[in-house]
Scaffold this active site. Sequence first.
Site, mmCIF file in Angstrom:
data_model
loop_
_atom_site.group_PDB
_atom_site.id
_atom_site.type_symbol
_atom_site.label_atom_id
_atom_site.label_comp_id
_atom_site.label_asym_id
_atom_site.label_seq_id
_atom_site.Cartn_x
_atom_site.Cartn_y
_atom_site.Cartn_z
ATOM 1 C CB CYS A 59 20.036 48.082 -6.604
ATOM 2 S SG CYS A 59 20.336 49.354 -5.351
ATOM 3 C CB ALA A 62 18.964 48.060 -1.811
ATOM 4 N NE ARG A 93 16.787 44.900 6.574
ATOM 5 C CZ ARG A 93 17.838 44.478 7.248
ATOM 6 N NH1 ARG A 93 18.599 45.334 7.892
ATOM 7 N NH2 ARG A 93 18.128 43.210 7.295
ATOM 8 C CG HIS A 192 22.916 40.222 0.995
ATOM 9 N ND1 HIS A 192 21.935 39.328 0.619
ATOM 10 C CD2 HIS A 192 22.272 41.372 1.277
ATOM 11 C CE1 HIS A 192 20.751 39.926 0.689
ATOM 12 N NE2 HIS A 192 20.933 41.169 1.077
HETATM 13 FE FE1 CFM Z 1 18.023 37.639 5.118
HETATM 14 FE FE2 CFM Z 1 15.713 37.865 4.311
HETATM 15 FE FE3 CFM Z 1 17.621 39.583 3.572
HETATM 16 FE FE4 CFM Z 1 16.703 39.532 6.114
HETATM 17 FE FE5 CFM Z 1 14.970 41.529 5.510
HETATM 18 FE FE6 CFM Z 1 14.042 39.800 3.683
HETATM 19 FE FE7 CFM Z 1 15.893 41.566 2.975
HETATM 20 MO MO1 CFM Z 1 13.460 42.388 3.526
HETATM 21 S S1 CFM Z 1 16.189 37.495 6.321
HETATM 22 S S2 CFM Z 1 18.704 39.713 5.343
HETATM 23 S S3 CFM Z 1 15.858 41.022 7.455
HETATM 24 S S4 CFM Z 1 17.350 37.514 3.049
HETATM 25 S S5 CFM Z 1 13.012 40.859 5.201
HETATM 26 S S6 CFM Z 1 13.730 37.573 3.591
HETATM 27 S S7 CFM Z 1 14.177 40.944 1.882
HETATM 28 S S8 CFM Z 1 15.491 43.200 4.290
HETATM 29 S S9 CFM Z 1 17.864 41.270 2.136
#
Ligand code: CFM
Length: 486
Positions: A59, A62, A93, A192
């Site tokens: 989500c 997260a 993480r 993000h």
């Molecule tokens: Fe970028 Fe990723 Fe992500 Fe990531 Fe991650 Fe990920 Fe993620 Mo899991 S590189 S930041 S360190 S998009 S592995 S493929 S899914 S936490 S939000």
Amino acid sequence: RQVLDPTFAAKLIEDTLSAYPEKARKERAKHLAVNDPSGKNKVISNVKCRPGVISSRGCTYAGCKGVLVGQIKGMIPISHGPVGCGHYSWSTRRNYATGKRGLNNFVTFHFTTFYQERDVVYGGDKKLDKALDELFEMFPLAQGASVLSECPVGLIGDDIGSVARKKEKETGKWIVPYNCEGFRGVSQSLGHHIANDMWRDWIVERYEPKDLDPDWEPGPYDVVYIGDYNIGGDGWEVLKIFKAIGLRVVARFPTDPNVWDWPKAKYAKLTIVHCARSTQYFAKSMEKKYGIPYYESNFIGATDTFESLRDIANFFDDKIKENVEKFIEKWTPFVEKVKAEYRPRLEGKKVMLYVGGLRPRHVAEALEKDLGMVVIGTGYEFAHDDDYEKTYPKLGEGALIYDDVTQYELDRFVEALKPDLIGSGVKEKYVFQKMGIPFRQMHSWDYSGPYHGILGFLRLARDMDMAVNGAPWKYVKAPWKKEMEV
Ligand code: CFM
């Protein structure tokens, strides 16, 4: 370069979808495609999951707290809402960070305002206000706090922004409110974006490097490194390389990040982006407002690491270019040795990937270019169209592309294609291991790593070899395939 027969791949998608009711079939069909490197077969992405299927997505909270904000050093992260979201995302993480726990590092703590029914009825602002007082009393050296709201906060309309401003005035600390309620957006991706915007508006734009470090002066080789989360120490590998080629990293966003350095970001010469999916918003803002160019790097795999370094050198003068060439010359024999050891054991092995928003293409490239493996399927949980546009040309013809793939679809694809290796997350891991298929967790690097940079490449190669050629998998038979003993 054909990796799967496109007619066969198209039939596989059609057969898989045939199990769904008509409406679901039509909708899911748009998320699945047979790759054509020209990009003519597109999937749709970044839309709501279909109710009733099992999705691996997270989500918005997260994405904001777990991925970008919880690991900032100097800032106490406090989850505003009921205890569950914070608790179940607590230290899951592997974003490593140095520092002193409780002094400048709060990464491994779990703080929450522990919302109750009465807070839903009467509002939780006062509780947050009090929690911040308590936290700053307990941790007087903290630079500030990150307030992350959970769903109920958004539903009842607590104004965390005004609490933040009030507390900033009272305490002189930096307090950043993130309205990252889980129900916003369709996946963690929006989290993000919210984090990127808040970093810009509440820290980088509001403070000056000299506020904290009166002697600081910008230099000609200053860069910002962003979007590398130091999983298993990834970012530390890359920082060592930047140092070796003569760049000064003035601010790091999520690689063991010191928040007090962040205001320097607006004086850098270049923003180097590792994960574009999660941090291109910030990089683009710096370009737009301060004219700082950004470059999208890939430090997974030796070929792409060297290529990224050469590209980065082009933003600077001959000194950096020479340093990069020297670095490549120094490490090429090592890379060749790693390839000589592992490539013959991995060449031609079929791989399927399914990860978040970046690795499905970055890892695919490393496995193919450096280790000779063949990616026959890849997909993202929460990528947007631009990620897929970057992916199509990198993959071979006929490879399956699956967006926000459902557990059912992935099971069927794997059953039909019988890959030699699957790289995905913890939700997928045990299902496929029970099928007897070698698996590596490509979010946490399966408790290994770092995989970035040159030494990381050695570990990547070693781990893939261990998974594919390791003995146990030959002896595993899925429980449901065994004869039932009555
Ligand atoms: Fe970028 Fe990723 Fe992500 Fe990531 Fe991650 Fe990920 Fe993620 Mo899991 S590189 S930041 S360190 S998009 S592995 S493929 S899914 S936490 S939000």
